[in-house]
Design a protein around this motif. Structure first.
Motif, mmCIF file in Angstrom:
data_model
loop_
_atom_site.group_PDB
_atom_site.id
_atom_site.type_symbol
_atom_site.label_atom_id
_atom_site.label_comp_id
_atom_site.label_asym_id
_atom_site.label_seq_id
_atom_site.Cartn_x
_atom_site.Cartn_y
_atom_site.Cartn_z
ATOM 1 N N PRO A 13 37.079 -10.581 -17.693
ATOM 2 C CA PRO A 13 37.209 -9.981 -16.376
ATOM 3 C C PRO A 13 37.730 -8.566 -16.508
ATOM 4 O O PRO A 13 38.333 -8.219 -17.506
ATOM 5 C CB PRO A 13 38.258 -10.866 -15.693
ATOM 6 C CG PRO A 13 39.132 -11.298 -16.810
ATOM 7 C CD PRO A 13 38.221 -11.439 -18.022
ATOM 8 N N SER A 14 37.488 -7.755 -15.483
ATOM 9 C CA SER A 14 38.084 -6.428 -15.517
ATOM 10 C C SER A 14 39.594 -6.569 -15.355
ATOM 11 O O SER A 14 40.077 -7.494 -14.719
ATOM 12 C CB SER A 14 37.500 -5.583 -14.385
ATOM 13 O OG SER A 14 38.447 -5.231 -13.447
ATOM 14 N N PRO A 15 40.382 -5.652 -15.944
ATOM 15 C CA PRO A 15 41.832 -5.740 -15.808
ATOM 16 C C PRO A 15 42.296 -5.612 -14.366
ATOM 17 O O PRO A 15 43.354 -6.108 -14.005
ATOM 18 C CB PRO A 15 42.345 -4.589 -16.670
ATOM 19 C CG PRO A 15 41.202 -3.657 -16.789
ATOM 20 C CD PRO A 15 39.975 -4.509 -16.746
ATOM 21 N N TYR A 44 36.595 -3.476 -24.415
ATOM 22 C CA TYR A 44 35.863 -2.203 -24.370
ATOM 23 C C TYR A 44 35.845 -1.669 -22.947
ATOM 24 O O TYR A 44 36.016 -2.414 -21.985
ATOM 25 C CB TYR A 44 34.423 -2.385 -24.874
ATOM 26 C CG TYR A 44 33.656 -3.454 -24.133
ATOM 27 C CD1 TYR A 44 33.017 -3.188 -22.933
ATOM 28 C CD2 TYR A 44 33.575 -4.742 -24.640
ATOM 29 C CE1 TYR A 44 32.340 -4.166 -22.237
ATOM 30 C CE2 TYR A 44 32.892 -5.739 -23.957
ATOM 31 C CZ TYR A 44 32.267 -5.448 -22.770
ATOM 32 O OH TYR A 44 31.598 -6.419 -22.082
ATOM 33 N N PRO A 45 35.636 -0.364 -22.785
ATOM 34 C CA PRO A 45 35.631 0.224 -21.436
ATOM 35 C C PRO A 45 34.345 -0.068 -20.683
ATOM 36 O O PRO A 45 33.255 -0.064 -21.255
ATOM 37 C CB PRO A 45 35.764 1.730 -21.715
ATOM 38 C CG PRO A 45 35.206 1.906 -23.080
ATOM 39 C CD PRO A 45 35.533 0.660 -23.837
ATOM 40 N N GLU A 46 34.483 -0.344 -19.384
ATOM 41 C CA GLU A 46 33.343 -0.472 -18.483
ATOM 42 C C GLU A 46 33.390 0.725 -17.535
ATOM 43 O O GLU A 46 34.336 0.891 -16.771
ATOM 44 C CB GLU A 46 33.399 -1.792 -17.723
ATOM 45 C CG GLU A 46 33.212 -2.994 -18.635
ATOM 46 C CD GLU A 46 32.905 -4.254 -17.868
ATOM 47 O OE1 GLU A 46 33.732 -4.641 -17.017
ATOM 48 O OE2 GLU A 46 31.849 -4.858 -18.110
ATOM 49 N N ALA A 159 41.185 4.302 -16.769
ATOM 50 C CA ALA A 159 41.348 5.309 -17.823
ATOM 51 C C ALA A 159 40.264 6.367 -17.673
ATOM 52 O O ALA A 159 39.218 6.111 -17.066
ATOM 53 C CB ALA A 159 41.260 4.661 -19.198
ATOM 54 N N LYS A 160 40.501 7.544 -18.220
ATOM 55 C CA LYS A 160 39.465 8.579 -18.228
ATOM 56 C C LYS A 160 38.301 8.133 -19.099
ATOM 57 O O LYS A 160 38.484 7.450 -20.107
ATOM 58 C CB LYS A 160 40.029 9.903 -18.755
ATOM 59 C CG LYS A 160 40.948 10.614 -17.778
ATOM 60 C CD LYS A 160 41.320 12.003 -18.290
ATOM 61 C CE LYS A 160 42.178 12.752 -17.254
ATOM 62 N NZ LYS A 160 42.496 14.120 -17.697
ATOM 63 N N ASP A 161 37.111 8.544 -18.722
ATOM 64 C CA ASP A 161 35.914 8.183 -19.475
ATOM 65 C C ASP A 161 34.892 9.300 -19.315
ATOM 66 O O ASP A 161 35.001 10.135 -18.402
ATOM 67 C CB ASP A 161 35.348 6.853 -18.966
ATOM 68 C CG ASP A 161 34.392 6.203 -19.960
ATOM 69 O OD1 ASP A 161 34.260 6.697 -21.099
ATOM 70 O OD2 ASP A 161 33.767 5.189 -19.592
ATOM 71 N N SER A 178 37.072 4.594 -16.100
ATOM 72 C CA SER A 178 36.605 3.274 -16.507
ATOM 73 C C SER A 178 37.705 2.238 -16.329
ATOM 74 O O SER A 178 38.886 2.577 -16.184
ATOM 75 C CB SER A 178 36.162 3.299 -17.977
ATOM 76 O OG SER A 178 37.269 3.564 -18.827
ATOM 77 N N VAL A 179 37.272 0.988 -16.320
ATOM 78 C CA VAL A 179 38.189 -0.150 -16.452
ATOM 79 C C VAL A 179 37.773 -0.867 -17.722
ATOM 80 O O VAL A 179 36.643 -0.720 -18.181
ATOM 81 C CB VAL A 179 38.135 -1.100 -15.237
ATOM 82 C CG1 VAL A 179 38.652 -0.413 -13.989
ATOM 83 C CG2 VAL A 179 36.714 -1.627 -15.016
#
Length: 248
Positions: A13-15, A44-46, A159-161, A178-179
């Motif tokens: 799941p996403s955080p 990993y980042p989504e 977070a920055k992406d 991103s999450v």
């Protein structure tokens, strides 16, 4: 080692969703908290994609005012992420012509000129967006600037992406946020079981499999495993990370 089904099936799941469930906020506002959620690893980042029709003249999130925008379906993690992004730029659903479509239908309506933009959360490149970029042309709207910086400071699970140039046809490098996909379990799972699963997750054989598989596999690293937590680590995972020197 064999994974227990009830443990494995709670992966990814996403955080933000995990945080809301654990704290009784966001999607879980007014509902019972899921107090026993525990983290095994951040993976990993989504990326949050804000996909716009190429001729919609949308250069920033602020330009969404008065536009036809899909935020995804009610009850989805994407719709809550989208609302957080909009709020950071002083926009509510009353300021846009909001629609609530799954990504597939949203892409179809964008292609047909019946929609100006839509939110999608997922790794890049994403097949459906790639096809849309090739067949019709798109622009990606940056999520950056002081509004995004404030959003990041107030929501630790973002977070920055950056979507690199060429990830989608004729789309330049685009700053966004991103999450992270996360692997969660229940606090009821035995400490020794989760410790051993975490240990296997970060051994050399697993590393080789991750590097040889999907592109996102290379982004799953021990260094990032304890970042953007949102919920407590399972004691078994925490014990491994302390032994590995990732946590003090």
């Amino acid at each position: 080692m064999q994974f227990k089904a009830e443990l494995w099936n709670q992966a990814l799941p996403s955080p933000s969703v995990a945080y809301w469930a654990h704290s009784g906020t966001g999607l879980y506002e007014g509902k019972n908290k899921v107090d026993d959620l525990r983290l095994i690893a951040t993976l990993y980042p989504e990326t949050i994609h804000l996909v716009a029709r190429k001729d919609a003249d949308i250069k920033s999130v602020a330009d969404l005012k008065g536009k036809r925008v899909s935020l995804d379906e009610p009850g989805s993690g994407t719709i809550v992420d989208a609302r957080i992004v909009l709020a950071a730029y002083g926009i509510t659903e009353k300021d846009i012509k909001a629609e609530h479509l799954k990504p597939g239908p949203a892409g179809d309506r964008l292609r047909d000129g019946a929609l100006d933009a839509y939110f999608f959360v997922g790794g890049h490149p994403t097949g459906a967006i790639s096809e849309l970029a090739t067949s019709s042309g798109i622009s990606l709207v940056p999520i950056n600037g002081p509004e995004a910086d404030k959003l990041l400071s107030e929501n630790s699970f973002f977070a920055k992406d950056t979507v690199p140039a060429g990830a989608y046809k004729d789309v330049a490098e685009t700053e966004t946020i991103s999450v992270a996909a996360q692997w969660v379990t229940s606090a009821k799972q035995p400490e020794e079981l989760v410790y051993n699963i975490t240990k296997v997750m970060w051994n050399d054989a697993t590393r080789a499999s991750l590097d040889a598989g999907h592109a996102k596999g290379k982004l799953i690293t021990l260094k990032n495993a304890t970042t953007g937590l949102g919920i407590p680590l399972h004691p078994g995972a925490e014990r491994f990370y302390k032994e590995a020197g990732v946590l003090k």
